[in-house]
Design an enzyme around this catalytic site. Structure first.
Site, short mmCIF file in Angstrom:
data_model
loop_
_atom_site.label_atom_id
_atom_site.label_comp_id
_atom_site.label_asym_id
_atom_site.label_seq_id
_atom_site.Cartn_x
_atom_site.Cartn_y
_atom_site.Cartn_z
N ARG A 42 0.75 -1.36 0.27
CA ARG A 42 0.18 0.26 0.29
C ARG A 42 0.82 1.44 -0.07
O ARG A 42 0.46 2.11 -0.86
CB ARG A 42 -1.08 -0.25 0.88
N HIS A 67 0.23 3.97 -2.85
CA HIS A 67 0.14 5.45 -2.23
C HIS A 67 0.97 6.19 -3.03
O HIS A 67 1.50 7.73 -3.22
CB HIS A 67 -0.47 5.56 -0.74
N TRP A 118 -10.16 -8.54 3.21
CA TRP A 118 -11.30 -9.23 2.48
C TRP A 118 -11.38 -11.21 1.65
O TRP A 118 -12.11 -11.13 1.11
CB TRP A 118 -10.94 -8.53 0.45
#
Ligand code: ZEM
Length: 295
Positions: free
Chosen positions: A45, A49, A189
């Site tokens: 991540r 980002h 998830w």
């Protein structure tokens, strides 16, 4: 906000220098006391980002500059939690001070994807940590998970990505989890959130997702698996890609064909990490470093 560090064009690292950095990233992935025992997902991540602020029309944002080191980008609520990823990597930076943060953060994402069972993502070094004030991205360039497919298009077209690439990139949500104190969303998830696979796409299609409002008022989707007694989650954007007529066929394709997903993910994640980086096409050497701007 200009910084004077790293304004000299460094000598390109040797293969063995880079290999040593890869090894040290690998060595820190296992983190028994953190999340699901791995720093991998949050490193992926961080890489995303760092690059996902890019705007192709103005050639601003992107991984060059490692802007998350400074409060304006680092303390953007959209980046909440990524300080953990930056801290994990600090030991590697200390040991290999020659590598720029922008190279280290993007490389760590690539190393983590591979280590978690994912594909080889193409990566080249050479990013600069020089902060070019004229290239700083405003806040608000990263996607908002509460929205739908048109919002995803708006955000990702700005980086230069099409519908297929948006769906492939979304497959990264096979990794890691949402933290209520970071994004306001909660949960993982998939059942094996430190194992890269196309499970995310299969679950989107095969399970019956129910809306759920968290105690903080945030809306997400939930599936409770009675057999394993586990609760899985999807963001509104995760289900939106399965509703959109032009994205849905890609969700179906990746659910059915793991190799196709791996190949497409490798290509698009590699492309993401190169946004705003200009290279000599013959040598691969970076062209837009600091010192052309006068440092
Ligand atoms: Zn994510 N992502 N992302 N993403 N993401 C979260 C976590 C992770 C969106 C989003 O709002 C969120 C991409 C695209 C998009 C990862 C990788 C990639 C979280 C939870 C949210 C809310 C953050 C938290 O609470 O810690 C949206 C709307 C996206 C648009 C499609 C792309 C592209 C990614 C990489 C290629 C990963 C690995 C995580 C898990 C992080 C962790 O700490 O476990």
């Amino acid at each position: 906000m200009s910084t004077s560090e790293n304004t000299e064009r460094p000598a390109p690292p040797t293969d063995s220098q880079l290999e040593a950095v890869r090894e040290d990233i690998l060595a820190l992935l296992k983190q028994p006391d953190y999340d699901d025992g791995s720093a991998g997902p949050v490193l992926v991540r961080l890489a995303w980002h760092s690059a996902g602020t890019y705007d192709k029309d103005t050639d601003t944002g992107g991984s060059n500059g490692a802007g998350m080191r400074y409060p304006y980008e680092g303390e953007d609520p959209a980046n909440a939690g990524l300080e953990h990823a930056r801290l994990f990597l600090e030991v590697v930076k200390k040991k290999h001070p020659w590598i720029t943060y922008s190279d280290l953060w993007t490389l760590a994402g690539v190393v983590a994807v591979k280590a978690m069972g994912g594909p080889d993502v193409p990566w080249q070094g050479g990013r600069t940590d020089f902060v070019d004030d004229s290239k700083l991205p405003p806040r608000g360039r990263l996607p908002d998970a509460a929205q739908g497919a048109d919002h995803l298009r708006h955000i990702f077209n700005r980086m230069g990505f099409n519908d297929q690439e948006i769906v492939a990139l979304s497959g990264a949500h096979n990794l890691g989890r949402c933290h209520i104190d970071r994004s306001g969303f909660d949960g993982a998830w998939v059942n094996s959130p430190t194992r890269f696979s196309n499970q995310y796409f299969r679950l989107i299609r095969n399970l019956e997702w129910k809306p759920k409002v968290l105690t903080n008022g945030v809306k997400q989707f939930t599936y409770y698996d009675e057999d394993t007694e586990t609760e899985l989650m999807m963001l509104p954007t995760d289900l939106a890609i399965n509703q959109d007529p032009s994205m849905e066929p890609w969700v179906a394709a990746y659910a059915e064909d793991k190799d196709r997903f791996y190949a497409d993910f490798a290509a698009v994640f590699g492309k993401l990490l190169e946004l705003g980086i200009k290279r000599d096409s013959a040598t691969g050497h970076i062209l837009n470093t600091d010192n052309e701007k006068g440092g």
